[in-house]
Design an enzyme around this catalytic site. Sequence first.
Site, short mmCIF file in Angstrom:
data_model
loop_
_atom_site.label_atom_id
_atom_site.label_comp_id
_atom_site.label_asym_id
_atom_site.label_seq_id
_atom_site.Cartn_x
_atom_site.Cartn_y
_atom_site.Cartn_z
N GLU A 1 -23.42 17.57 7.75
CA GLU A 1 -22.03 17.98 7.57
C GLU A 1 -21.84 18.80 6.29
O GLU A 1 -22.59 18.65 5.33
CB GLU A 1 -21.13 16.74 7.55
N CYS B 1 -18.74 21.63 -0.26
CA CYS B 1 -19.61 20.49 -0.51
C CYS B 1 -20.76 20.58 0.50
O CYS B 1 -20.55 20.54 1.71
CB CYS B 1 -18.80 19.21 -0.33
N CYS C 1 -30.60 10.40 4.08
CA CYS C 1 -30.95 10.23 2.66
C CYS C 1 -31.82 8.99 2.53
O CYS C 1 -31.60 8.00 3.23
CB CYS C 1 -29.67 10.05 1.83
N CYS D 1 -22.85 3.92 0.65
CA CYS D 1 -22.76 5.32 1.10
C CYS D 1 -23.17 5.42 2.57
O CYS D 1 -24.23 4.93 2.95
CB CYS D 1 -23.67 6.18 0.23
N CYS E 1 -15.98 11.54 -0.07
CA CYS E 1 -17.25 11.16 -0.71
C CYS E 1 -17.84 9.94 -0.05
O CYS E 1 -17.17 8.93 0.11
CB CYS E 1 -17.02 10.77 -2.17
N1 SAH Z 1 -27.36 11.97 -3.52
C1 SAH Z 1 -26.56 12.69 -4.48
C2 SAH Z 1 -25.57 13.59 -3.78
C3 SAH Z 1 -24.49 12.85 -2.99
S1 SAH Z 1 -23.01 13.14 -3.81
C4 SAH Z 1 -25.91 11.73 -5.43
O1 SAH Z 1 -26.08 10.53 -5.26
O2 SAH Z 1 -25.28 12.16 -6.39
C5 SAH Z 1 -21.96 12.03 -3.09
C6 SAH Z 1 -21.23 11.23 -4.13
O3 SAH Z 1 -20.37 10.29 -3.48
C7 SAH Z 1 -22.17 10.40 -4.99
O4 SAH Z 1 -21.65 10.28 -6.28
C8 SAH Z 1 -22.11 9.07 -4.29
O5 SAH Z 1 -22.57 8.01 -5.08
C9 SAH Z 1 -20.65 9.00 -3.94
N2 SAH Z 1 -20.38 8.04 -2.87
C10 SAH Z 1 -21.23 7.57 -1.96
N3 SAH Z 1 -20.61 6.70 -1.13
C11 SAH Z 1 -19.33 6.64 -1.54
C12 SAH Z 1 -18.19 5.96 -1.06
N4 SAH Z 1 -18.27 5.17 -0.01
N5 SAH Z 1 -17.03 6.14 -1.71
C13 SAH Z 1 -16.95 6.98 -2.78
N6 SAH Z 1 -17.99 7.67 -3.25
C14 SAH Z 1 -19.17 7.50 -2.65
#
Ligand code: SAH
Length: 348
Positions: free
Chosen positions: A88, A101, A108, A115, A332
Amino acid sequence: MSTTLYDLDRVAFGSLLDSEPRYRLDQLWDGLYAQLADPADITNLPKSLRGRLAAELPTALTKVTESVSDKGDTIKFLWELDGGSRVETVLMLYPDRATVCVSSQAGCAMACGFCATGQAGFTRHLTVGEIVEQVVRAAQRARDTGRRVSNIVFMGMGEPMANLDRVWAATERIHGDIGLSARHITISTVGLVPGIRALRDLPLPVNLAVSLHAANDTLRNELVPINKRYPIDDLLDACADYLDVKNRRVSFEWAMIDGVNDRRSDADELAELCRKLRPSAHVNLIPLNPTPGYPTRGTPLKRVYEFRDRLEELGANATVRQNRGTDIDAACGQLAAGQPVTLSPKER
Ligand code: SAH
């Protein structure tokens, strides 16, 4: 995997077109990246060449769905890739900027429990062409509504630092050819220290975001399992080093999880970590978004703001990130590519 249209950089296209007059490459490049045109529509190229390009260099992304949020300012694209995996991309339109984004992997491997992408596991790395094409397609969509993409965040599916070579080649294209400033490109990482160090040695001063979520190793080991390999002290050293070399601010992402990492003591520990960096790290607070595999709630907004106020009181800068696209599972941590997040309205 076969080569796709946006896999090739200008030099590679140059060799492909070496039997053509030199200006053809300029026309093609201008068509692909300045006009964001499909090769078939770059009408100053001879028809035979357009046909050859279409036959030899197919596009990589097949659109499965496009979802638009209630307010129309967030658009999520679901793509199918060669081999059937799905990823996505999210386009977010703000009054003063338009941000894409981008996903860097299908799935992953980092297994952060909260996540949705982490819950699904890893399928494969995306190719350069698949990454660049996400930006091109989103930019075409933005252009159709009279907007221009200004910012790129590698915050979609996957861990960019685990696929850094391709992410970097894509970044150079986004910067040099699509024409975005490095200061408007952000690479987000779960905290892969070797990746941060490698990024430090690459030329463009892109922004670094680190998904911190916890400021002590006990809690972070639980929330972000890769912390067992790269604990907070090492991670902070790598961030300090990045700051030194790039002179760019580092930001920390902090998904606020009700009763887990949103206590006053968490804010105090976090502020202390932020102050270890010079200039101090900037914190982005995001109330946790609901995902099927992690039943805990996000922190209510009132307490998110209290947490921010406490950080600021202690001298750390913090912003509460607007939550975009929860109604289309585009926020996110919700990107799951085809695994519907079915939550009752109450849980949302
Ligand atoms: N793998 C990379 C890129 C993903 S960015 C990283 O970890 O930075 C996506 C962002 O959203 C990351 O900061 C991740 O920790 C956050 N994230 C993941 N699941 C989430 C959720 N359920 N609610 C809010 N943020 C979340």
